[in-house]
Scaffold this motif. Structure first.
Motif, PDB file in Angstrom:
ATOM      1  N   SER A 118      -7.215-160.411  34.855  1.00  0.00           N
ATOM      2  CA  SER A 118      -8.123-161.227  35.759  1.00  0.00           C
ATOM      3  C   SER A 118      -8.748-160.269  36.934  1.00  0.00           C
ATOM      4  CB  SER A 118      -7.606-162.429  36.321  1.00  0.00           C
ATOM      5  OG  SER A 118      -6.566-162.264  37.199  1.00  0.00           O
ATOM      6  N   GLY A 119      -9.859-160.371  37.145  1.00  0.00           N
ATOM      7  CA  GLY A 119     -10.577-159.452  38.255  1.00  0.00           C
ATOM      8  C   GLY A 119     -11.087-158.392  37.810  1.00  0.00           C
ATOM      9  N   VAL A 120     -10.931-157.882  36.500  1.00  0.00           N
ATOM     10  CA  VAL A 120     -11.420-156.568  35.772  1.00  0.00           C
ATOM     11  C   VAL A 120     -12.690-156.726  35.391  1.00  0.00           C
ATOM     12  CG1 VAL A 120     -10.675-154.973  34.214  1.00  0.00           C
ATOM     13  CG2 VAL A 120      -8.953-155.728  35.776  1.00  0.00           C
ATOM     14  N   LYS A 121     -13.678-156.123  35.868  1.00  0.00           N
ATOM     15  CA  LYS A 121     -15.014-156.335  35.283  1.00  0.00           C
ATOM     16  C   LYS A 121     -15.775-154.878  35.766  1.00  0.00           C
ATOM     17  CE  LYS A 121     -16.429-158.873  39.591  1.00  0.00           C
ATOM     18  NZ  LYS A 121     -17.285-160.224  39.882  1.00  0.00           N
ATOM     19  N   VAL A 122     -16.978-154.846  34.907  1.00  0.00           N
ATOM     20  CA  VAL A 122     -17.679-153.782  35.397  1.00  0.00           C
ATOM     21  C   VAL A 122     -18.888-154.360  36.374  1.00  0.00           C
ATOM     22  CG1 VAL A 122     -17.329-152.546  33.247  1.00  0.00           C
ATOM     23  CG2 VAL A 122     -19.349-154.280  33.465  1.00  0.00           C
ATOM     24  N   ASP A 123     -19.669-153.183  37.031  1.00  0.00           N
ATOM     25  CA  ASP A 123     -20.574-153.396  38.002  1.00  0.00           C
ATOM     26  C   ASP A 123     -21.944-153.779  37.401  1.00  0.00           C
ATOM     27  OD1 ASP A 123     -18.914-153.168  40.024  1.00  0.00           O
ATOM     28  OD2 ASP A 123     -19.275-151.184  40.312  1.00  0.00           O
ATOM     29  N   THR A 124     -22.221-153.120  36.406  1.00  0.00           N
ATOM     30  CA  THR A 124     -23.618-153.535  35.601  1.00  0.00           C
ATOM     31  C   THR A 124     -23.276-153.777  34.156  1.00  0.00           C
ATOM     32  OG1 THR A 124     -23.466-150.934  34.977  1.00  0.00           O
ATOM     33  CG2 THR A 124     -24.749-151.575  36.946  1.00  0.00           C
ATOM     34  N   PRO A 125     -24.468-154.565  33.655  1.00  0.00           N
ATOM     35  CA  PRO A 125     -24.085-155.348  32.328  1.00  0.00           C
ATOM     36  C   PRO A 125     -24.236-153.967  31.091  1.00  0.00           C
ATOM     37  CG  PRO A 125     -26.426-155.830  33.119  1.00  0.00           C
ATOM     38  CD  PRO A 125     -25.697-154.887  34.214  1.00  0.00           C
ATOM     39  N   SER A 126     -24.725-153.032  31.310  1.00  0.00           N
ATOM     40  CA  SER A 126     -24.695-151.663  30.429  1.00  0.00           C
ATOM     41  C   SER A 126     -24.857-150.478  30.894  1.00  0.00           C
ATOM     42  CB  SER A 126     -26.103-152.098  29.425  1.00  0.00           C
ATOM     43  OG  SER A 126     -27.261-152.221  30.305  1.00  0.00           O
ATOM     44  N   LEU A 127     -24.395-149.492  30.124  1.00  0.00           N
ATOM     45  CA  LEU A 127     -24.230-148.044  30.520  1.00  0.00           C
ATOM     46  C   LEU A 127     -25.756-147.740  30.421  1.00  0.00           C
ATOM     47  CD1 LEU A 127     -20.997-146.925  29.081  1.00  0.00           C
ATOM     48  CD2 LEU A 127     -21.475-146.859  31.645  1.00  0.00           C
ATOM     49  N   PRO A 128     -26.310-146.786  31.364  1.00  0.00           N
ATOM     50  CA  PRO A 128     -27.422-146.133  30.999  1.00  0.00           C
ATOM     51  C   PRO A 128     -27.282-145.009  30.132  1.00  0.00           C
ATOM     52  CG  PRO A 128     -26.502-145.336  33.176  1.00  0.00           C
ATOM     53  CD  PRO A 128     -25.730-146.499  32.829  1.00  0.00           C
ATOM     54  N   ALA A 129     -28.253-144.811  29.464  1.00  0.00           N
ATOM     55  CA  ALA A 129     -28.504-143.735  28.427  1.00  0.00           C
ATOM     56  C   ALA A 129     -27.937-142.421  28.773  1.00  0.00           C
ATOM     57  CB  ALA A 129     -29.756-143.470  27.848  1.00  0.00           C
ATOM     58  N   GLN A 130     -28.115-142.005  30.208  1.00  0.00           N
ATOM     59  CA  GLN A 130     -28.021-140.793  30.770  1.00  0.00           C
ATOM     60  C   GLN A 130     -26.345-140.655  31.015  1.00  0.00           C
ATOM     61  OE1 GLN A 130     -30.361-142.872  31.705  1.00  0.00           O
ATOM     62  NE2 GLN A 130     -32.105-141.612  32.002  1.00  0.00           N
ATOM     63  N   ALA A 131     -25.581-141.746  31.011  1.00  0.00           N
ATOM     64  CA  ALA A 131     -24.186-141.691  31.033  1.00  0.00           C
ATOM     65  C   ALA A 131     -23.421-141.565  29.661  1.00  0.00           C
ATOM     66  CB  ALA A 131     -23.594-142.965  31.479  1.00  0.00           C
ATOM     67  N   ILE A 132     -24.316-141.463  28.474  1.00  0.00           N
ATOM     68  CA  ILE A 132     -23.636-141.401  27.308  1.00  0.00           C
ATOM     69  C   ILE A 132     -24.008-140.074  26.499  1.00  0.00           C
ATOM     70  CG2 ILE A 132     -23.424-142.627  25.003  1.00  0.00           C
ATOM     71  CD1 ILE A 132     -24.180-145.283  26.405  1.00  0.00           C
ATOM     72  N   ILE A 133     -25.343-139.669  26.683  1.00  0.00           N
ATOM     73  CA  ILE A 133     -25.849-138.663  26.135  1.00  0.00           C
ATOM     74  C   ILE A 133     -25.035-137.409  26.490  1.00  0.00           C
ATOM     75  CG2 ILE A 133     -27.958-136.789  25.960  1.00  0.00           C
ATOM     76  CD1 ILE A 133     -29.626-139.214  26.798  1.00  0.00           C
ATOM     77  N   ARG A 134     -24.454-136.643  25.600  1.00  0.00           N
ATOM     78  CA  ARG A 134     -23.843-135.503  25.531  1.00  0.00           C
ATOM     79  C   ARG A 134     -24.783-134.107  25.915  1.00  0.00           C
ATOM     80  NH1 ARG A 134     -19.541-136.381  28.115  1.00  0.00           N
ATOM     81  NH2 ARG A 134     -20.806-138.240  28.392  1.00  0.00           N
ATOM     82  N   ASP A 135     -24.389-133.384  26.922  1.00  0.00           N
ATOM     83  CA  ASP A 135     -25.362-132.309  27.039  1.00  0.00           C
ATOM     84  C   ASP A 135     -25.260-130.949  26.096  1.00  0.00           C
ATOM     85  OD1 ASP A 135     -26.599-133.291  29.329  1.00  0.00           O
ATOM     86  OD2 ASP A 135     -24.790-132.893  30.447  1.00  0.00           O
ATOM     87  N   LYS A 136     -26.046-130.494  25.537  1.00  0.00           N
ATOM     88  CA  LYS A 136     -26.098-129.397  24.744  1.00  0.00           C
ATOM     89  C   LYS A 136     -26.179-127.835  25.477  1.00  0.00           C
ATOM     90  CE  LYS A 136     -28.680-131.760  21.186  1.00  0.00           C
ATOM     91  NZ  LYS A 136     -29.792-132.037  20.179  1.00  0.00           N
ATOM     92  N   ASP A 137     -25.419-126.997  24.901  1.00  0.00           N
ATOM     93  CA  ASP A 137     -25.255-125.865  25.512  1.00  0.00           C
ATOM     94  C   ASP A 137     -26.549-124.891  24.989  1.00  0.00           C
ATOM     95  OD1 ASP A 137     -24.724-123.261  26.446  1.00  0.00           O
ATOM     96  OD2 ASP A 137     -22.789-123.294  25.759  1.00  0.00           O
ATOM     97  N   THR A 138     -27.275-124.464  25.913  1.00  0.00           N
ATOM     98  CA  THR A 138     -28.456-123.970  25.832  1.00  0.00           C
ATOM     99  C   THR A 138     -28.471-122.239  25.837  1.00  0.00           C
ATOM    100  OG1 THR A 138     -29.157-123.756  28.083  1.00  0.00           O
ATOM    101  CG2 THR A 138     -29.914-125.556  26.812  1.00  0.00           C
ATOM    102  N   TRP A 139     -26.990-121.739  25.868  1.00  0.00           N
ATOM    103  CA  TRP A 139     -26.948-120.385  25.703  1.00  0.00           C
ATOM    104  C   TRP A 139     -26.001-120.029  24.497  1.00  0.00           C
ATOM    105  CZ3 TRP A 139     -27.899-116.226  29.429  1.00  0.00           C
ATOM    106  CH2 TRP A 139     -27.297-114.974  29.282  1.00  0.00           C
ATOM    107  N   LEU A 140     -26.834-119.496  23.594  1.00  0.00           N
ATOM    108  CA  LEU A 140     -26.044-119.368  22.325  1.00  0.00           C
ATOM    109  C   LEU A 140     -25.784-117.964  21.837  1.00  0.00           C
ATOM    110  CD1 LEU A 140     -28.356-121.870  20.460  1.00  0.00           C
ATOM    111  CD2 LEU A 140     -26.147-122.208  21.301  1.00  0.00           C
ATOM    112  N   SER A 141     -24.794-117.532  21.179  1.00  0.00           N
ATOM    113  CA  SER A 141     -24.444-116.288  20.593  1.00  0.00           C
ATOM    114  C   SER A 141     -24.624-115.970  19.112  1.00  0.00           C
ATOM    115  CB  SER A 141     -23.133-115.733  21.035  1.00  0.00           C
ATOM    116  OG  SER A 141     -22.143-116.632  20.524  1.00  0.00           O
ATOM    117  N   GLY A 142     -25.353-115.024  18.668  1.00  0.00           N
ATOM    118  CA  GLY A 142     -25.447-115.010  17.206  1.00  0.00           C
ATOM    119  C   GLY A 142     -24.511-113.859  16.565  1.00  0.00           C
ATOM    120  N   GLU A 143     -24.531-113.652  15.517  1.00  0.00           N
ATOM    121  CA  GLU A 143     -23.539-112.971  14.563  1.00  0.00           C
ATOM    122  C   GLU A 143     -23.326-111.556  15.078  1.00  0.00           C
ATOM    123  OE1 GLU A 143     -24.948-112.456  10.610  1.00  0.00           O
ATOM    124  OE2 GLU A 143     -24.630-114.717  10.157  1.00  0.00           O
ATOM    125  N   SER A 144     -24.396-110.843  15.764  1.00  0.00           N
ATOM    126  CA  SER A 144     -24.310-109.515  16.688  1.00  0.00           C
ATOM    127  C   SER A 144     -24.050-109.660  18.083  1.00  0.00           C
ATOM    128  CB  SER A 144     -25.361-108.718  16.265  1.00  0.00           C
ATOM    129  OG  SER A 144     -26.624-109.374  16.691  1.00  0.00           O
TER     130      SER A 144
END
Length: 376
Positions: A339-365
């Motif tokens: 009892s007493g355990v609850k969340v502050d907001t009814p749903s998570l914002p998309a920004q809390a769920i989206i996984r960031d992508k790496d923008t620095w990539l290495s190729g074969e060489s």
């Protein structure tokens, strides 16, 4: 001229922190370079040992990490930040020595008198905070151990028999739980009643293995008073913890179970020859099935002992200790309705769920990238 703010937080992380009244203020760093010279002699001494913790190595690694962490915390205090978000811990080899490195992103604008440090990223921290877990301190526990028993005389005799090697299982179970207890001890000293976002890493280190656990020591006002004595632990992701909280569940304890199984000398030979023929290797199938079931049974017993209603987020891992000898590790979080355990907001914002992508990539060489991101 106003100096620009440098932060390791991504756009999504900055958005999440601003929802909690926090803004980025800069990067903080702490490091410590330790000589590893004496470890070669220690390693040689333990090659034929029965196995278990090597306390001298545990202490050395712990002291290196603690020195680096304190230097990062000192820099944060000098910068006057309210918190350090997404603290990352790294260990790098430098010409035979090791550098222990802590990096995090400072944030300002919060309330309260004591600055906090947190593990994980800022998106996970948002989920923790919205579920009522106020961050206090980044905490860690480690243990360096020898697996010498695998190659020892007793071990060679045991591996001739197919099935669980209980002596090995007991050693490895004790080892895994010791790292968890040390992390919890740090959290208790920080005044926490919970450690959330626990992450575990097992690595080879100069002839030994090390198990390293990290998490965010936190305080939740709805948890029972006894949790101040032994804080609850959870390795649920931020999103999972938020979802379980929204359903009225709170974590009780991170459960770890390990079983060491031998295929046996005859079984190993049969498996080797069957490997030349297409089709199922029944010996291996049965062995690994039995090992997993044994690990699950231990989890159920541990969960019943703490009066848990469910074990959620169970994951299993297989570690080959030597040919024909495997360790099955099962990990999950025991939860209970509270009892007493609850969340502050009814749903998570998309920004809390989206996984960031790496923008620095290495190729074969290209080249292999090794990066440490502040706030990640």
């Amino acid at each position: 001229m106003t100096q620009p703010i440098v932060t390791g937080l991504s756009g999504n992380e900055i958005y999440c922190m601003q929802l909690k009244g926090l803004k980025p203020s800069g990067i903080v760093v702490g490091n410590s370079v330790q000589s590893m010279g004496f470890l070669g002699g220690v390693s040689s001494a333990f090659r034929g040992a029965v196995g278990g913790e090597v306390s001298a190595v545990t202490s050395m690694i712990h002291d290196g990490r603690e020195a680096a962490f304190e230097r990062m915390a000192d820099e944060a205090r000098r910068e006057g930040v309210h918190g350090v978000v997404g603290v990352s811990s790294d260990l790098r080899n430098l010409a035979g020595n090791s550098e222990f490195l802590f990096v995090g992103s400072g944030v300002i604008g919060g309330t309260g008198t004591k600055a906090f440090t947190s593990a994980g990223d800022a998106q996970e921290l948002y989920c923790h905070m919205d579920a009522g877990y106020q961050p206090l301190q980044f905490v860690f526990g480690n243990i360096a151990y020898s697996v010498g028993a695998v190659g020892g005389f007793v071990g060679n005799l045991k591996t001739m028999v197919r099935g669980e090697i209980r002596e090995f299982s007991d050693i490895f179970n004790a080892t895994r739980h010791r790292a968890l207890d040390r992390m919890v001890s740090q959290a208790r000293k920080a005044g926490a009643n919970a450690v959330v976002g626990v992450r575990t890493n097992v690595m080879k280190f100069v002839g030994f293995h090390e198990m390293y656990m990290t998490g965010t020591a936190s305080f939740h006002p709805a948890l029972p008073a006894e949790c101040k004595t032994y804080p609850v632990t959870s390795d649920l992701t931020g999103e999972e913890l938020w979802s379980m909280t929204s359903l009225g569940y709170a974590p009780i304890k991170l459960l770890i179970s390990t079983s060491v199984y031998s295929l046996g000398t005859i079984g190993s030979l049969k498996a080797m020859f069957k490997g030349f023929v297409k089709g199922e290797i029944s010996d291996l199938t049965t062995l690994i099935y039995d090992a997993r079931e044994n690990a699950f049974d231990r989890l159920r017993k541990d969960a019943a002992a703490v009066r848990a209603e469910e074990i959620v987020g169970i994951k299993t891992y297989i570690i080959e200790l030597s040919p024909g000898l495997i360790e099955i590790v099962a990990v999950g979080t025991a939860v209970q309705k509270l009892s007493g355990v609850k969340v502050d907001t009814p749903s998570l914002p998309a920004q809390a769920i989206i996984r960031d992508k790496d923008t620095w990539l290495s190729g074969e060489s290209g080249f292999t990238l090794q990066s440490t991101r502040a706030g990640r």
